[in-house]
Scaffold this motif. Structure first.
Motif, PDB file in Angstrom:
ATOM      1  N   GLY A 184       0.811  -1.203   0.000  1.00 56.45           N
ATOM      2  CA  GLY A 184       0.000   0.000   0.000  1.00 56.45           C
ATOM      3  C   GLY A 184       0.849   1.260   0.000  1.00 56.45           C
ATOM      4  N   THR A 185       0.212   2.375   0.269  1.00 51.74           N
ATOM      5  CA  THR A 185       0.877   3.677   0.216  1.00 51.74           C
ATOM      6  C   THR A 185       1.022   4.270   1.612  1.00 51.74           C
ATOM      7  N   ALA A 186       2.263   4.457   2.027  1.00 53.26           N
ATOM      8  CA  ALA A 186       2.533   5.125   3.299  1.00 53.26           C
ATOM      9  C   ALA A 186       2.361   6.627   3.101  1.00 53.26           C
ATOM     10  N   VAL A 187       1.731   7.276   4.065  1.00 48.91           N
ATOM     11  CA  VAL A 187       1.459   8.706   3.960  1.00 48.91           C
ATOM     12  C   VAL A 187       2.328   9.463   4.960  1.00 48.91           C
ATOM     13  N   ILE A 188       3.082  10.429   4.449  1.00 47.92           N
ATOM     14  CA  ILE A 188       3.919  11.279   5.291  1.00 47.92           C
ATOM     15  C   ILE A 188       3.471  12.717   5.090  1.00 47.92           C
ATOM     16  N   LEU A 189       3.164  13.410   6.170  1.00 44.50           N
ATOM     17  CA  LEU A 189       2.722  14.799   6.115  1.00 44.50           C
ATOM     18  C   LEU A 189       3.829  15.668   6.694  1.00 44.50           C
ATOM     19  N   ILE A 190       4.369  16.562   5.862  1.00 48.00           N
ATOM     20  CA  ILE A 190       5.415  17.485   6.302  1.00 48.00           C
ATOM     21  C   ILE A 190       4.761  18.840   6.498  1.00 48.00           C
ATOM     22  N   GLN A 191       4.884  19.399   7.685  1.00 44.75           N
ATOM     23  CA  GLN A 191       4.118  20.593   8.048  1.00 44.75           C
ATOM     24  C   GLN A 191       4.996  21.636   8.719  1.00 44.75           C
ATOM     25  N   CYS A 192       4.778  22.894   8.319  1.00 43.23           N
ATOM     26  CA  CYS A 192       5.469  24.010   8.970  1.00 43.23           C
ATOM     27  C   CYS A 192       4.470  25.142   9.124  1.00 43.23           C
ATOM     28  N   GLY A 193       4.094  25.440  10.365  1.00 38.55           N
ATOM     29  CA  GLY A 193       3.070  26.438  10.590  1.00 38.55           C
ATOM     30  C   GLY A 193       1.761  25.990   9.964  1.00 38.55           C
ATOM     31  N   GLY A 194       1.182  26.830   9.116  1.00 41.00           N
ATOM     32  CA  GLY A 194      -0.069  26.493   8.456  1.00 41.00           C
ATOM     33  C   GLY A 194       0.109  25.909   7.076  1.00 41.00           C
ATOM     34  N   VAL A 195       1.350  25.620   6.687  1.00 44.88           N
ATOM     35  CA  VAL A 195       1.644  25.093   5.355  1.00 44.88           C
ATOM     36  C   VAL A 195       2.042  23.629   5.475  1.00 44.88           C
ATOM     37  N   SER A 196       1.508  22.783   4.609  1.00 44.43           N
ATOM     38  CA  SER A 196       1.819  21.363   4.689  1.00 44.43           C
ATOM     39  C   SER A 196       2.007  20.765   3.303  1.00 44.43           C
ATOM     40  N   GLN A 197       2.740  19.672   3.253  1.00 46.79           N
ATOM     41  CA  GLN A 197       2.996  18.932   2.019  1.00 46.79           C
ATOM     42  C   GLN A 197       2.753  17.456   2.284  1.00 46.79           C
ATOM     43  N   VAL A 198       1.896  16.835   1.488  1.00 45.50           N
ATOM     44  CA  VAL A 198       1.627  15.409   1.621  1.00 45.50           C
ATOM     45  C   VAL A 198       2.582  14.646   0.715  1.00 45.50           C
ATOM     46  N   MET A 199       3.253  13.653   1.281  1.00 41.53           N
ATOM     47  CA  MET A 199       4.188  12.823   0.518  1.00 41.53           C
ATOM     48  C   MET A 199       3.722  11.370   0.578  1.00 41.53           C
ATOM     49  N   PRO A 200       3.149  10.843  -0.526  1.00 41.00           N
ATOM     50  CA  PRO A 200       2.744   9.440  -0.555  1.00 41.00           C
ATOM     51  C   PRO A 200       3.909   8.556  -1.005  1.00 41.00           C
ATOM     52  N   VAL A 201       4.089   7.420  -0.366  1.00 43.30           N
ATOM     53  CA  VAL A 201       5.195   6.499  -0.684  1.00 43.30           C
ATOM     54  C   VAL A 201       4.639   5.096  -0.876  1.00 43.30           C
ATOM     55  N   GLU A 202       4.716   4.579  -2.087  1.00 38.94           N
ATOM     56  CA  GLU A 202       4.246   3.217  -2.361  1.00 38.94           C
ATOM     57  C   GLU A 202       5.283   2.214  -1.849  1.00 38.94           C
ATOM     58  N   VAL A 203       4.833   1.251  -1.054  1.00 39.70           N
ATOM     59  CA  VAL A 203       5.739   0.385  -0.304  1.00 39.70           C
ATOM     60  C   VAL A 203       5.685  -1.059  -0.803  1.00 39.70           C
ATOM     61  N   ASP A 204       6.868  -1.618  -1.066  1.00 37.89           N
ATOM     62  CA  ASP A 204       6.990  -3.030  -1.425  1.00 37.89           C
ATOM     63  C   ASP A 204       6.616  -3.908  -0.238  1.00 37.89           C
ATOM     64  N   PRO A 205       6.319  -5.200  -0.472  1.00 33.70           N
ATOM     65  CA  PRO A 205       6.089  -6.109   0.666  1.00 33.70           C
ATOM     66  C   PRO A 205       7.350  -6.223   1.499  1.00 33.70           C
ATOM     67  N   PRO A 206       7.213  -6.380   2.836  1.00 34.03           N
ATOM     68  CA  PRO A 206       8.389  -6.454   3.717  1.00 34.03           C
ATOM     69  C   PRO A 206       9.410  -7.497   3.280  1.00 34.03           C
ATOM     70  N   SER A 207       8.968  -8.572   2.628  1.00 35.87           N
ATOM     71  CA  SER A 207       9.903  -9.611   2.200  1.00 35.87           C
ATOM     72  C   SER A 207      10.906  -9.105   1.177  1.00 35.87           C
ATOM     73  N   LYS A 208      10.571  -7.995   0.494  1.00 41.28           N
ATOM     74  CA  LYS A 208      11.466  -7.434  -0.511  1.00 41.28           C
ATOM     75  C   LYS A 208      12.290  -6.273   0.033  1.00 41.28           C
ATOM     76  N   ILE A 209      12.007  -5.874   1.257  1.00 46.95           N
ATOM     77  CA  ILE A 209      12.733  -4.752   1.853  1.00 46.95           C
ATOM     78  C   ILE A 209      13.529  -5.261   3.046  1.00 46.95           C
ATOM     79  N   SER A 210      14.838  -5.153   2.952  1.00 45.43           N
ATOM     80  CA  SER A 210      15.686  -5.704   4.009  1.00 45.43           C
ATOM     81  C   SER A 210      16.215  -4.632   4.953  1.00 45.43           C
ATOM     82  N   TRP A 211      15.636  -3.429   4.897  1.00 50.80           N
ATOM     83  CA  TRP A 211      16.067  -2.390   5.823  1.00 50.80           C
ATOM     84  C   TRP A 211      15.958  -2.884   7.252  1.00 50.80           C
ATOM     85  N   ASP A 212      16.972  -2.601   8.042  1.00 55.48           N
ATOM     86  CA  ASP A 212      16.931  -2.948   9.459  1.00 55.48           C
ATOM     87  C   ASP A 212      15.810  -2.160  10.150  1.00 55.48           C
TER      88      ASP A 212
END
Length: 245
Positions: A184-212
């Motif tokens: 699915g898509t992880a949602v990250i909201l970056i915000q400063c004061g009243g201004v914000s930016q939505v950053m969607p990140v499509e994520v591989d299955p955990p079996s394909k991601i070996s990040w610690d």
């Protein structure tokens, strides 16, 4: 008891890794038109309007424009019309925020993956989002005009319930990601004061991601933002050894 790690969460926490340029970046960055995955030989380009949608070629960007135009223009207008709030003097804060998000995309995506604990609980991608709160800095470089004031996990509805167009775009990415085998898509909201930016990140299955898995992601986020570094590379420990990037 505090967790102990034998190595930093990023391969280049102290100095850039000499191996980082040879490793394929994993976990996200999919062309919004043809679904190609970014690799070292094909550097993706970001849409200049929303600064979140990416393409593998200029041809893909042109081909996708008719369907991307509504959400792009909506996002750009929302950013331009947003009011920074009391105490914020810079009228160009929305432009700086978009550039900041673009410059730190890899770091922010990794922080979202860790904060939502997607390796351990993939279902969190549908329930939660990462909110990164920034404070303005007076610095000539756009990616150093902010510092991290706080970062916390919030309900995903905190982002999607306020804007139907943004919610629809996230849902579109979610469906595409799952069709391609992702979680699915992880949602990250970056915000400063009243201004914000939505950053969607499509994520591989955990079996394909070996990040610690890391619980110190917030400290790493602050370290790279405060030092102005945009070369973040996570560490992956696999049966074949440590992989950088």
């Amino acid at each position: 008891m505090a967790a102990y790690y034998s190595q930093p969460a990023a391969a280049n926490y102290y100095t850039p890794s000499p191996h980082s340029h040879t490793q394929k970046q994993r976990g996200y960055r999919i062309c919004d038109n043809c679904n190609a995955v970014e690799n070292p030989a094909s550097k993706f380009r970001l849409c200049g309007g929303c600064m979140t949608t990416q393409y593998c070629t200029q041809e893909c960007q042109k081909s996708h424009w008719p369907s991307h135009k509504p959400i792009c223009q909506h996002t750009a207008a929302q950013m331009s019309n947003a009011k920074p709030g009391p105490g914020f003097q810079d009228e160009n804060i929305s432009k700086h925020l978009r550039k900041f998000t673009s410059a730190h995309a890899t770091l922010l995506g990794w922080a979202g993956f860790q904060a939502l604990q997607l390796k351990r609980v993939p279902a969190n991608v549908r329930q939660h989002a990462l909110l990164v709160e920034l404070a303005p800095n007076n610095h000539p470089d756009s990616h150093r005009r902010f510092s991290v004031a706080g970062a916390q996990v919030v309900p995903r509805t905190y982002v999607t319930s306020h804007d139907p167009l943004v919610a629809a775009d996230i849902q579109r990415r979610e469906e595409r990601c799952r069709q391609n085998g992702g979680i699915g898509t992880a949602v990250i909201l970056i915000q400063c004061g009243g201004v914000s930016q939505v950053m969607p990140v499509e994520v591989d299955p955990p079996s394909k991601i070996s990040w610690d898995e890391r619980s110190d992601w917030a400290d790493v986020l602050r370290h790279f933002v405060e030092s102005g570094r945009t070369d973040f590379k996570p560490i992956s420990t696999t049966s074949r050894g440590v992989i950088y990037g």
